[in-house]
Design a protein around this motif. Sequence first.
Motif, PDB file in Angstrom:
ATOM      1  N   ALA A   1      23.067  43.667  47.215  1.00  0.00           N
ATOM      2  CA  ALA A   1      24.162  44.158  46.372  1.00  0.00           C
ATOM      3  C   ALA A   1      24.571  43.147  45.301  1.00  0.00           C
ATOM      4  O   ALA A   1      25.492  43.429  44.524  1.00  0.00           O
TER       5      ALA A   1
ATOM      6  N   THR B   1      32.262  47.208  41.229  1.00  0.00           N
ATOM      7  CA  THR B   1      32.889  48.222  42.084  1.00  0.00           C
ATOM      8  C   THR B   1      32.014  48.556  43.286  1.00  0.00           C
ATOM      9  O   THR B   1      32.479  48.568  44.433  1.00  0.00           O
ATOM     10  N   GLY B   2      30.731  48.837  43.041  1.00  0.00           N
ATOM     11  CA  GLY B   2      29.817  49.169  44.128  1.00  0.00           C
ATOM     12  C   GLY B   2      29.631  48.015  45.086  1.00  0.00           C
ATOM     13  O   GLY B   2      29.565  48.213  46.307  1.00  0.00           O
ATOM     14  N   ARG B   3      29.531  46.791  44.534  1.00  0.00           N
ATOM     15  CA  ARG B   3      29.348  45.616  45.393  1.00  0.00           C
ATOM     16  C   ARG B   3      30.563  45.384  46.280  1.00  0.00           C
ATOM     17  O   ARG B   3      30.435  45.166  47.493  1.00  0.00           O
TER      18      ARG B   3
ATOM     19  N   TRP C   1      24.469  44.574  41.794  1.00  0.00           N
ATOM     20  CA  TRP C   1      25.178  45.834  41.561  1.00  0.00           C
ATOM     21  C   TRP C   1      26.412  45.590  40.699  1.00  0.00           C
ATOM     22  O   TRP C   1      26.868  44.449  40.520  1.00  0.00           O
TER      23      TRP C   1
ATOM     24  N   LEU D   1      32.867  47.579  47.169  1.00  0.00           N
ATOM     25  CA  LEU D   1      33.047  48.682  48.111  1.00  0.00           C
ATOM     26  C   LEU D   1      32.081  48.540  49.290  1.00  0.00           C
ATOM     27  O   LEU D   1      32.491  48.679  50.449  1.00  0.00           O
ATOM     28  N   THR D   2      30.811  48.248  48.987  1.00  0.00           N
ATOM     29  CA  THR D   2      29.805  48.120  50.043  1.00  0.00           C
ATOM     30  C   THR D   2      30.147  46.977  50.987  1.00  0.00           C
ATOM     31  O   THR D   2      30.111  47.133  52.217  1.00  0.00           O
TER      32      THR D   2
END
Length: 272
Positions: A61, A67-69, A64, A71-72
């Motif tokens: 991640a 936001t995606g990083r 990424w 969240l994950t």
Amino acid sequence: MRDLGAGLRYLGRGQRWVLTHGRWFGFGLLPALITLVLYAAALTALGFYADDIAAWATPFADDWGSTGRMLTRGVFAVMLWLAVLMLAVVTFAAVALLIGEPFYEKLSEKVEESEGGTSGAVEQPLWREVWTALTDSLYVLSRTLLFTVPLFFLGFVPVIGQTVVPVLGFCVSGFFLTLELTSVAMQRRGVPVRERLRMLRSRKALALGFGVPLTLAFLVPLLAVPLMPGAVAGATFLVRDLDGERPHPDAGATPPPYPAHGTQAPPPPAWH
């Protein structure tokens, strides 16, 4: 449903027993309190370092978007902490039993005496009891991980991970918590851990009725300490059910269809 209710009643009966035998209630508090302090320190440390562990475990991640990083890794950190918490609930009893082996063995023995004693008790030196408890706990832990690790990864599946997986997690934790708590009375009877597992598998509802409410209660901060002595007492009553030394709570006065091992069947009624 009958066994499910019986397991819950054994749990309540164990709590009532220690509350009416105040000396033994206090006798069983110290090992649980020591264990709680150790676990609280470990979970607090995990809370501080969960983000770092999540970053280390998800290098994919790094490239990424923010936001995606976030969240994950945030979901991973939360799931990791919850998985460790559930594992702590299951192993809490095992660690407390190891720390307080002489305490809980004596408490369980007194419960047995109040019910008429134990038939076929196996006497072992203290070091042997502690060693057996340690190896048995490691075996139970390995079996627990066979379920908790897949459930951890299933927790990332949308919808299922937030509904079905938590329910299964509590059931798994409750079953193995019952297995741990019954070890004191089972070990006194010389029943090996694999046989204990087989016995509880044959009465899954009984094990879940006892273990799942206790698992939920152990999640409440500080509640595990006062409940631990009664949990050991209740597990002793449950073992007497499994061992056939007392009738099932719902059996009433109906006699068993077959005589117990080593006894003679009553004479047939006289017909007039």
